[in-house]
Design a protein around this motif. Structure first.
Motif, PDB file in Angstrom:
ATOM      1  N   UNK A   1       0.807  -1.179  -0.044  1.00 55.45           N
ATOM      2  CA  UNK A   1      -0.011  -0.169   0.039  1.00 55.45           C
ATOM      3  C   UNK A   1       0.785   1.257  -0.070  1.00 55.45           C
ATOM      4  N   UNK A   2       2.002   1.148   0.714  1.00 54.60           N
ATOM      5  CA  UNK A   2       2.913   2.261   0.718  1.00 54.60           C
ATOM      6  C   UNK A   2       3.449   2.484  -0.539  1.00 54.60           C
ATOM      7  N   UNK A   3       3.942   1.401  -1.097  1.00 57.68           N
ATOM      8  CA  UNK A   3       4.747   1.608  -2.225  1.00 57.68           C
ATOM      9  C   UNK A   3       3.807   1.768  -3.517  1.00 57.68           C
TER      10      UNK A   3
ATOM     11  N   UNK B   1       9.282  14.356  -0.234  1.00 53.93           N
ATOM     12  CA  UNK B   1      10.274  15.453  -0.430  1.00 53.93           C
ATOM     13  C   UNK B   1       9.949  16.393  -1.645  1.00 53.93           C
ATOM     14  N   UNK B   2       9.608  15.821  -2.811  1.00 55.42           N
ATOM     15  CA  UNK B   2       9.441  16.618  -3.813  1.00 55.42           C
ATOM     16  C   UNK B   2       8.226  17.538  -3.679  1.00 55.42           C
TER      17      UNK B   2
ATOM     18  N   UNK C   1       6.079   4.363   7.408  1.00 55.66           N
ATOM     19  CA  UNK C   1       5.020   5.038   8.437  1.00 55.66           C
ATOM     20  C   UNK C   1       5.951   6.319   8.955  1.00 55.66           C
ATOM     21  N   UNK C   2       7.038   6.176   9.395  1.00 53.31           N
ATOM     22  CA  UNK C   2       7.826   7.228   9.962  1.00 53.31           C
ATOM     23  C   UNK C   2       8.051   8.418   8.825  1.00 53.31           C
ATOM     24  N   UNK C   3       8.138   8.185   7.584  1.00 55.64           N
ATOM     25  CA  UNK C   3       8.350   9.214   6.594  1.00 55.64           C
ATOM     26  C   UNK C   3       7.004   9.814   6.166  1.00 55.64           C
ATOM     27  N   UNK C   4       5.866   8.961   6.562  1.00 57.74           N
ATOM     28  CA  UNK C   4       4.538   9.563   6.068  1.00 57.74           C
ATOM     29  C   UNK C   4       4.143  10.512   7.083  1.00 57.74           C
ATOM     30  N   UNK C   5       4.592  10.143   8.280  1.00 58.20           N
ATOM     31  CA  UNK C   5       4.174  11.186   9.551  1.00 58.20           C
ATOM     32  C   UNK C   5       4.997  12.405   9.241  1.00 58.20           C
TER      33      UNK C   5
ATOM     34  N   UNK D   1       3.540  16.072   8.970  1.00 57.57           N
ATOM     35  CA  UNK D   1       4.070  17.365   9.886  1.00 57.57           C
ATOM     36  C   UNK D   1       4.301  18.403   8.902  1.00 57.57           C
ATOM     37  N   UNK D   2       5.062  18.249   7.941  1.00 62.55           N
ATOM     38  CA  UNK D   2       5.459  19.271   7.146  1.00 62.55           C
ATOM     39  C   UNK D   2       4.326  19.982   6.270  1.00 62.55           C
ATOM     40  N   UNK D   3       3.284  19.226   5.857  1.00 65.51           N
ATOM     41  CA  UNK D   3       2.304  19.744   5.279  1.00 65.51           C
ATOM     42  C   UNK D   3       1.509  20.529   6.051  1.00 65.51           C
ATOM     43  N   UNK D   4       1.571  20.224   7.439  1.00 62.40           N
ATOM     44  CA  UNK D   4       0.672  21.121   8.285  1.00 62.40           C
ATOM     45  C   UNK D   4       1.164  22.267   8.399  1.00 62.40           C
ATOM     46  N   UNK D   5       2.611  22.165   8.723  1.00 63.53           N
ATOM     47  CA  UNK D   5       3.354  23.590   8.860  1.00 63.53           C
ATOM     48  C   UNK D   5       3.231  24.414   7.532  1.00 63.53           C
TER      49      UNK D   5
END
Lengths: 216, 170
Positions: free
Chosen positions: A116-118, A125-126, B110-114, B118-122
């Motif tokens: 699902x993530x992939x 980042x982009x 998961x960590x990347x998504x979180x 956070x960055x989006x919220x900021x």
């Protein structure tokens, strides 16, 4: 254990087998290399379960370099059967098979979750960088976050079941989560109601719920 | 009294199959190979002893397991059932490391998504603040809001007058 060591020892004291059977331990005793006198229980177990004559026949059918492993596995089986007179080794095999099936189910679930993530294909980042760099206070456009590039990857076939018998493979396949992730469904789940500034670059692939606000 | 047809064990041993033959219920004559393996590996008397020591309701299971072990040993004379156990243990180890690896990847995503959230919220917050600033002009040029209600109004008017007249200078 090596034959040479046991030949030396057999001339001094009988092997565990000959001691148990109360007979003279000949130099060419087939048991001597594998049943040292300091491990009497090993032969006692093997004799009780398999019998001395059966073990002799079994060892004589094998190459000398295979006999040590054969004796050790027979000793293990005999020990298991004496501990569990009903199931013996098979009990342990059942437990291990069950453990393996559990693990396979967990792996299948985990891979399904990972896919699902992939499939989202969001390069955070982009996206963040674009949002930060192109900030201005003119217009707001809804940005549709759709997994681009990667698309739908079929992880189903990447999982090899070469170690498992066919019936386990069947069972495992049935637990594998669906990897055919519909792009529009993805768009609906992930699409942004974000009110971000305009992106000068062309927008990402269109989705069903893209929102466009007229700048004027 | 004996069985009308001898069991596989008694047939193999070429003897009469008595009514109370211990092996008869578990080694039917229709499957001679099953008893042949058991006979080769364990022997008739050992098998009989093993089954006789068990209560009746457990003998069928025990006979099946003994049959399985003897067949495994015939097929693999060196390792027998132990070979299967070793193979399963290796497969379990492989599966465990694969599971750990997959869970690690999930945790990473998961960590990347979180972090992204956070960055989006900021960014949203920044945008909201900027929008507010746009919508509510600075108090210096607005005549509708009094950001300093407690300040002497006369002083404020004098200040505004001087800045308006002289230009906005600092």
């Amino acid at each position: 254990m090596r034959a040479r060591w046991n030949m030396a020892s057999s001339s001094n004291s009988p092997c565990a087998a000959c001691k148990f059977l109360r007979r003279k331990c000949q130099p060419e005793c087939v048991f001597a290399p594998y049943f040292p006198p300091d491990q009497p229980q090993k032969f006692a177990n093997v004799h009780k379960v398999f019998g001395a004559s059966n073990v002799t026949k079994l060892l004589n059918e094998l190459h000398p370099h295979q006999r040590e492993d054969a004796v050790n596995s027979l000793a293990f089986e005999a020990d298991m059967r004496l501990r569990d007179p009903v199931y013996g080794c098979v009990g342990l095999i059942s437990v291990l098979q069950h453990q393996l099936r559990q693990l396979q189910m967990e792996i299948s679930c985990a891979k399904s979750e990972l896919s699902k993530y992939q499939n989202l294909g969001i390069t955070g980042h982009g996206l963040i960088a674009a949002a930060a760099n192109n900030y201005n206070h003119q217009q707001n456009l809804g940005i549709n976050l759709i997994g681009g590039g990667g698309g739908v990857r079929d992880h189903h076939h990447h999982y090899h079941h070469q170690f498992f018998p066919r019936d386990q493979q069947q069972m495992i396949r049935s637990f594998d989560g669906g990897n055919n992730y519909d792009a529009s469904l993805l768009a609906m789940n992930v699409s942004a109601n974000l009110q971000l500034s305009q992106f000068p670059q062309p927008r990402a692939a269109a989705g069903d719920d893209r929102r466009t606000i007229d700048p004027s | 009294m004996s069985h009308s047809t001898r069991c596989a064990a008694c047939k193999s041993l070429r003897k009469r199959c008595p009514e109370d033959c211990v092996l008869a219920p578990y080694f039917p004559p229709t499957d001679p190979q099953r008893y042949a393996c058991v006979h080769k590996i364990f022997g008739a008397s050992n098998t009989t002893n093993m089954l006789q020591q068990l209560p009746m309701h457990l003998r069928a299971e025990a006979a099946d397991c003994i049959s399985f072990e003897s067949r495994s040993r015939v097929e693999d004379p060196v390792y027998g059932s132990v070979g299967i156990i070793t193979q399963l243990q290796e497969q379990i180890i492989t599966a465990q490391s694969e599971l750990v690896k997959t869970k690690g990847e999930i945790a990473f995503h998961n960590a990347q998504q979180q972090l992204q959230q956070q960055q989006m919220q900021q960014l949203q917050m920044i945008h909201a603040i900027a929008q507010e600033v746009e919508d509510q002009p600075l108090w210096l040029s607005s005549s509708q809001q009094d950001p300093f209600p407690n300040v002497n109004q006369q002083l404020l008017e004098d200040y505004n007058y001087s800045n308006t007249f002289c230009g906005f200078e600092f």
